[in-house]
Design a protein around this motif. Structure first.
Motif, PDB file in Angstrom:
ATOM      1  N   ARG B  55      56.541 133.674 -25.111  1.00 48.69           N
ATOM      2  CA  ARG B  55      57.860 133.943 -25.662  1.00 48.69           C
ATOM      3  C   ARG B  55      58.406 132.737 -26.391  1.00 48.69           C
ATOM      4  NH1 ARG B  55      59.687 137.806 -20.921  1.00 48.69           N
ATOM      5  NH2 ARG B  55      59.231 135.958 -19.706  1.00 48.69           N
ATOM      6  N   THR B  58      56.671 132.035 -29.724  1.00 48.04           N
ATOM      7  CA  THR B  58      57.108 132.987 -30.739  1.00 48.04           C
ATOM      8  C   THR B  58      58.502 132.633 -31.263  1.00 48.04           C
ATOM      9  OG1 THR B  58      55.769 134.735 -29.774  1.00 48.04           O
ATOM     10  CG2 THR B  58      57.567 135.420 -31.210  1.00 48.04           C
ATOM     11  N   GLN B  59      59.370 132.236 -30.348  1.00 48.31           N
ATOM     12  CA  GLN B  59      60.708 131.833 -30.783  1.00 48.31           C
ATOM     13  C   GLN B  59      60.634 130.589 -31.664  1.00 48.31           C
ATOM     14  OE1 GLN B  59      62.128 131.303 -26.855  1.00 48.31           O
ATOM     15  NE2 GLN B  59      63.002 133.359 -26.683  1.00 48.31           N
ATOM     16  N   GLU B  61      58.196 129.743 -33.508  1.00 48.76           N
ATOM     17  CA  GLU B  61      57.657 130.142 -34.799  1.00 48.76           C
ATOM     18  C   GLU B  61      58.760 130.752 -35.671  1.00 48.76           C
ATOM     19  OE1 GLU B  61      55.099 133.514 -34.849  1.00 48.76           O
ATOM     20  OE2 GLU B  61      54.014 132.859 -36.633  1.00 48.76           O
ATOM     21  N   GLU B  62      59.548 131.631 -35.060  1.00 42.74           N
ATOM     22  CA  GLU B  62      60.637 132.267 -35.805  1.00 42.74           C
ATOM     23  C   GLU B  62      61.633 131.230 -36.313  1.00 42.74           C
ATOM     24  OE1 GLU B  62      61.895 134.986 -32.824  1.00 42.74           O
ATOM     25  OE2 GLU B  62      60.483 136.553 -33.443  1.00 42.74           O
ATOM     26  N   ALA B  63      61.786 130.173 -35.540  1.00 50.72           N
ATOM     27  CA  ALA B  63      62.723 129.121 -35.930  1.00 50.72           C
ATOM     28  C   ALA B  63      62.103 128.148 -36.920  1.00 50.72           C
ATOM     29  CB  ALA B  63      63.190 128.362 -34.690  1.00 50.72           C
ATOM     30  N   GLU B  67      53.843 126.597 -36.359  1.00 55.36           N
ATOM     31  CA  GLU B  67      53.095 127.553 -37.162  1.00 55.36           C
ATOM     32  C   GLU B  67      52.001 128.156 -36.300  1.00 55.36           C
ATOM     33  OE1 GLU B  67      51.522 125.871 -40.755  1.00 55.36           O
ATOM     34  OE2 GLU B  67      53.528 125.407 -41.503  1.00 55.36           O
ATOM     35  N   ARG B  68      51.746 129.438 -36.537  1.00 52.14           N
ATOM     36  CA  ARG B  68      50.720 130.161 -35.797  1.00 52.14           C
ATOM     37  C   ARG B  68      49.528 130.371 -36.718  1.00 52.14           C
ATOM     38  NH1 ARG B  68      51.635 134.785 -31.892  1.00 52.14           N
ATOM     39  NH2 ARG B  68      53.822 134.275 -32.168  1.00 52.14           N
TER      40      ARG B  68
END
Lengths: 143, 143
Positions: B55, B58-59, B61-63, B67-68
């Motif tokens: 989680r 992912t957060q 990354e969204e921010a 990087e994924r």
DNA sequence: TTTGCTGCAAATGCTTTGCATGTAG
DNA sequence: CTACATGCAAAGCATTTGCAGCAAA
């Protein structure tokens, strides 16, 4: 004829393999997921087990007949290997895939690998963006 | 300080988030899978649930904090977003990841996208090969 | 006839989610 | 005090595998 390609790959000529190869070679769609191949065949009245689709696509990949791509990270898509190498541009909106090739980029890649002491086997270049085509206003699921 | 980055991302400052961000920023390893982050923290005596690791990553990354990447197709790896963009070269033998950047390639990508009417959001360039380093004779699992 | 292929169902591996509890602000 | 975070266990999905029956060579 497709049969020849199977033979060259050391694979027995079977109905599922011919159907899948034929779909990839002459079908409307490109860059299909295993599930999409399975569905497309089902829609044509050709029933092939999903596990077989996975197995056959993997065998084709090992034989160099198809290439596997991960545009989205969670689902592989497959395309017939073409004689001319190309890279991909994927629309984030409609998931449509465009192909392109660029010699300068290829050349630079070779130089970079060389300078780092690498023997290059393969590469993937994926561009992601929004295509401004008028037809791209709605989301199309290319599952 | 890491706390500032969390605040800027609109995330509460919690212990798991600080530990993960700290690991990525100052840890020995780079390009870690979620599982690897989980294990690394456990090895440090810091127990964070695996679900939380997923989680939080992912957060982040969204921010835009991390990087994924999908080098192998079946497992994501994460790295801290750096101010200077770079691409990746992955060794098929030892799974080691090397970074590089090339302005010509970046430039060509922009030209290609432009010419196809695309607004570019992101891209991934992965080179795969064998590094000829003497230390790369055995397979190292970088899980 | 022999070896390899298929389909099904079960298993796997990574990742996500539901929910009750805990905690930052 | 309230909204958001966490941990655990369960669920979800794409993909792989075991196995019994089938089919190509």
């Amino acid at each position: 004829m497709e049969e020849h390609q199977l033979k060259a790959a050391g694979l027995k000529i079977t109905s599922p393999r011919l159907k899948i190869l034929n779909l990839l070679a002459h079908g409307e769609l490109d860059h299909l997921s295993a599930e999409a191949v399975y569905q497309a065949l089902k829609d044509l009245g050709e029933d092939v087990g999903l596990a077989t689709v996975y197995r056959v696509l993997t065998q084709f990949e090992e034989a160099g007949l198809v290439e596997r791509h991960f545009f989205s990270g969670n689902q592989a898509v497959f395309e017939l290997t073409s004689d001319s190498h190309h890279d991909h541009l994927v629309c984030n909106q409609c998931n449509k895939v465009f192909e392109f090739s660029n010699d300068k980029i290829e050349q630079e890649q070779a130089i970079i690998a060389e300078s780092l002491g690498f023997v290059l086997n393969d590469h993937r270049l994926h561009l992601y963006g929004d295509c401004k085509n008028p037809q791209c206003t709605h989301k199309i699921q290319s599952k």
